[in-house]
Write an enzyme that holds these catalytic residues in place. Structure first.
Site, mmCIF file in Angstrom:
data_model
loop_
_atom_site.group_PDB
_atom_site.id
_atom_site.type_symbol
_atom_site.label_atom_id
_atom_site.label_comp_id
_atom_site.label_asym_id
_atom_site.label_seq_id
_atom_site.Cartn_x
_atom_site.Cartn_y
_atom_site.Cartn_z
ATOM 1 N N ILE A 227 14.031 22.330 11.130
ATOM 2 C CA ILE A 227 14.066 23.368 12.172
ATOM 3 C C ILE A 227 12.733 23.338 12.946
ATOM 4 O O ILE A 227 11.722 22.857 12.423
ATOM 5 C CB ILE A 227 14.340 24.776 11.577
ATOM 6 C CG1 ILE A 227 13.284 25.142 10.545
ATOM 7 C CG2 ILE A 227 15.744 24.822 10.978
ATOM 8 C CD1 ILE A 227 13.381 26.585 10.072
ATOM 9 N N PRO A 228 12.741 23.843 14.205
ATOM 10 C CA PRO A 228 11.535 23.709 15.041
ATOM 11 C C PRO A 228 10.261 24.245 14.388
ATOM 12 O O PRO A 228 9.206 23.604 14.458
ATOM 13 C CB PRO A 228 11.903 24.504 16.300
ATOM 14 C CG PRO A 228 13.393 24.360 16.395
ATOM 15 C CD PRO A 228 13.891 24.395 14.970
ATOM 16 N N ASN A 229 10.334 25.403 13.723
ATOM 17 C CA ASN A 229 9.126 25.984 13.150
ATOM 18 C C ASN A 229 8.534 25.083 12.064
ATOM 19 O O ASN A 229 7.316 24.886 12.001
ATOM 20 C CB ASN A 229 9.460 27.374 12.584
ATOM 21 C CG ASN A 229 8.232 28.097 12.122
ATOM 22 O OD1 ASN A 229 7.267 28.247 12.886
ATOM 23 N ND2 ASN A 229 8.233 28.521 10.868
ATOM 24 N N ASP B 65 4.334 -1.019 4.744
ATOM 25 C CA ASP B 65 5.341 -0.486 3.835
ATOM 26 C C ASP B 65 5.117 -1.016 2.427
ATOM 27 O O ASP B 65 5.590 -2.092 2.068
ATOM 28 C CB ASP B 65 6.749 -0.855 4.327
ATOM 29 C CG ASP B 65 7.117 -0.133 5.615
ATOM 30 O OD1 ASP B 65 6.646 0.999 5.809
ATOM 31 O OD2 ASP B 65 7.875 -0.698 6.416
ATOM 32 N N ARG C 153 12.038 -9.731 14.832
ATOM 33 C CA ARG C 153 12.122 -10.845 13.893
ATOM 34 C C ARG C 153 11.793 -12.151 14.611
ATOM 35 O O ARG C 153 12.535 -12.584 15.493
ATOM 36 C CB ARG C 153 13.553 -10.941 13.308
ATOM 37 C CG ARG C 153 13.898 -9.809 12.337
ATOM 38 C CD ARG C 153 13.060 -9.928 11.067
ATOM 39 N NE ARG C 153 13.311 -8.844 10.108
ATOM 40 C CZ ARG C 153 12.625 -7.702 10.053
ATOM 41 N NH1 ARG C 153 11.631 -7.457 10.891
ATOM 42 N NH2 ARG C 153 12.909 -6.809 9.128
ATOM 43 N N ASP D 211 4.351 7.378 10.765
ATOM 44 C CA ASP D 211 5.800 7.282 10.994
ATOM 45 C C ASP D 211 6.553 8.102 9.948
ATOM 46 O O ASP D 211 7.089 7.556 8.994
ATOM 47 C CB ASP D 211 6.176 5.794 10.914
ATOM 48 C CG ASP D 211 7.649 5.528 11.164
ATOM 49 O OD1 ASP D 211 8.333 6.397 11.733
ATOM 50 O OD2 ASP D 211 8.101 4.434 10.787
ATOM 51 N N LEU D 212 6.555 9.434 10.142
ATOM 52 C CA LEU D 212 7.215 10.299 9.156
ATOM 53 C C LEU D 212 8.611 10.714 9.608
ATOM 54 O O LEU D 212 9.345 11.329 8.848
ATOM 55 C CB LEU D 212 6.352 11.542 8.882
ATOM 56 C CG LEU D 212 4.961 11.246 8.324
ATOM 57 C CD1 LEU D 212 4.187 12.549 8.091
ATOM 58 C CD2 LEU D 212 5.036 10.441 7.038
ATOM 59 N N LYS E 9 0.739 1.055 10.967
ATOM 60 C CA LYS E 9 1.761 2.089 10.798
ATOM 61 C C LYS E 9 1.849 2.497 9.332
ATOM 62 O O LYS E 9 2.118 1.678 8.464
ATOM 63 C CB LYS E 9 3.127 1.591 11.272
ATOM 64 C CG LYS E 9 4.187 2.693 11.242
ATOM 65 C CD LYS E 9 5.478 2.253 11.868
ATOM 66 C CE LYS E 9 6.369 1.501 10.925
ATOM 67 N NZ LYS E 9 6.955 2.338 9.848
ATOM 68 N N GLN F 58 17.723 -4.853 8.956
ATOM 69 C CA GLN F 58 17.726 -4.548 10.389
ATOM 70 C C GLN F 58 18.968 -5.151 11.045
ATOM 71 O O GLN F 58 19.333 -6.287 10.771
ATOM 72 C CB GLN F 58 16.463 -5.120 11.059
ATOM 73 C CG GLN F 58 15.167 -4.520 10.552
ATOM 74 C CD GLN F 58 14.910 -3.101 11.054
ATOM 75 O OE1 GLN F 58 15.815 -2.437 11.556
ATOM 76 N NE2 GLN F 58 13.689 -2.640 10.908
ATOM 77 N N GLY G 37 7.027 -5.295 10.313
ATOM 78 C CA GLY G 37 6.680 -5.136 8.904
ATOM 79 C C GLY G 37 6.740 -6.453 8.175
ATOM 80 O O GLY G 37 5.808 -7.263 8.223
ATOM 81 N N THR H 277 17.150 1.379 13.930
ATOM 82 C CA THR H 277 17.561 -0.017 14.188
ATOM 83 C C THR H 277 18.398 -0.586 13.041
ATOM 84 O O THR H 277 18.969 -1.664 13.177
ATOM 85 C CB THR H 277 16.320 -0.907 14.408
ATOM 86 O OG1 THR H 277 15.324 -0.516 13.472
ATOM 87 C CG2 THR H 277 15.783 -0.766 15.793
#
Ligand code: C5P
Length: 238
Positions: free
Chosen positions: A67-69, A13, A186, A61-62, A35, A195, A215, A125
């Protein structure tokens, strides 16, 4: 590589490309997965994912949610980066999760790439019970996470992201093959930050997490490679 190491996914990150790649080079040999999250992806896109994937398998990790399409198309594009793990938000529903899994698998096969594992985020989390009820989600975080994990399994996905507190409940409901990816880790004595539902690496490993997403305890350490090695040892002896 020891089992403890393989079970660590380091969250890269950061927004500066040079820092992301520096971290990836430092910790890549010590861990199982790197990640790439929203911050890095929004700044540098699929090219960065391809570069990081040369150092270690990538979890992209997006947390797709639309919507499904639309999610199906995005999952297909994400699969073409060569990422090994992709994810969506389980809250997008059964059809959205199905579309993501199917389109990612088709796209990887068409590109001659290994088929990625597609997983769903259950409950972030960073959300505790009051935050969850404020957004109108019924039940405790554990009940909500279990409900969403069962839906992800029904959609044919490979696993979920859940907090350390839900590992045992979801493992016993979804079986040994269901991939449990667990952030909110942690080491004893480190800062929780934002978190809320957290555990030490040893406790999460003992509870049955397959992959521990870590992270700041690694990337914010003065020596990230040494921090990763110490955590791997704790996981290995859990
Ligand atoms: O720095 P820290 O160890 O808190 O990083 C945790 C990583 O896991 C972050 O990249 C965050 O986006 C991700 N994550 C999370 N909670 C989820 C899913 C992913 O913290 N439910």
């Amino acid at each position: 590589m020891s089992d403890g190491r393989k079970r660590i996914a380091v969250a890269l990150d950061a927004s500066e490309r040079s820092r992301i790649l520096e971290l990836a080079r430092l910790v890549g040999p010590e861990i199982g997965v790197l990640k790439v999250g929203l911050e890095a992806f929004c700044a540098h896109g699929p090219e960065l994912v391809r570069e990081v994937a040369e150092l270690a398998p990538v979890f992209l990790d997006l947390k797709l949610h639309d919507i499904p399409n639309t999610v199906g198309g995005a999952a297909a594009a994400a699969a073409r980066t060569g990422a090994s793990i992709l994810n969506v938000h389980a809250g997008g529903g059964l059809e959205m999760m199905r579309a993501a899994g199917e389109r990612a698998r088709e796209a990887a096969a068409a590109a001659g790439l290994p088929v990625p594992r597609v997983i769903a985020v259950t409950v972030l989390t960073s959300l505790d019970a009051p935050a969850l009820s404020a957004v109108g989600l019924a039940g405790s975080p554990r009940e909500a996470a279990l409900r969403l994990a069962l839906l992800a399994r029904q959609a044919g996905l490979d696993g979920v992201v859940c907090s350390p507190e839900e590992i045992e409940t979801i493992r016993s409901a979804c079986g040994p093959e269901f991939l449990l990816v667990v952030p909110g880790i942690r080491p004893a004595g480190s800062a929780a930050g934002d978190q809320k539902r957290i555990a030490t690496p040893g406790a999460a490993a003992r509870a049955g997490a397959d992959l521990l997403v870590i992270g700041r305890p690694i990337t914010g350490a003065p020596d990230p490679a040494a921090a990763a090695r110490a955590i791997a040892a704790e996981i290995g002896s859990a």
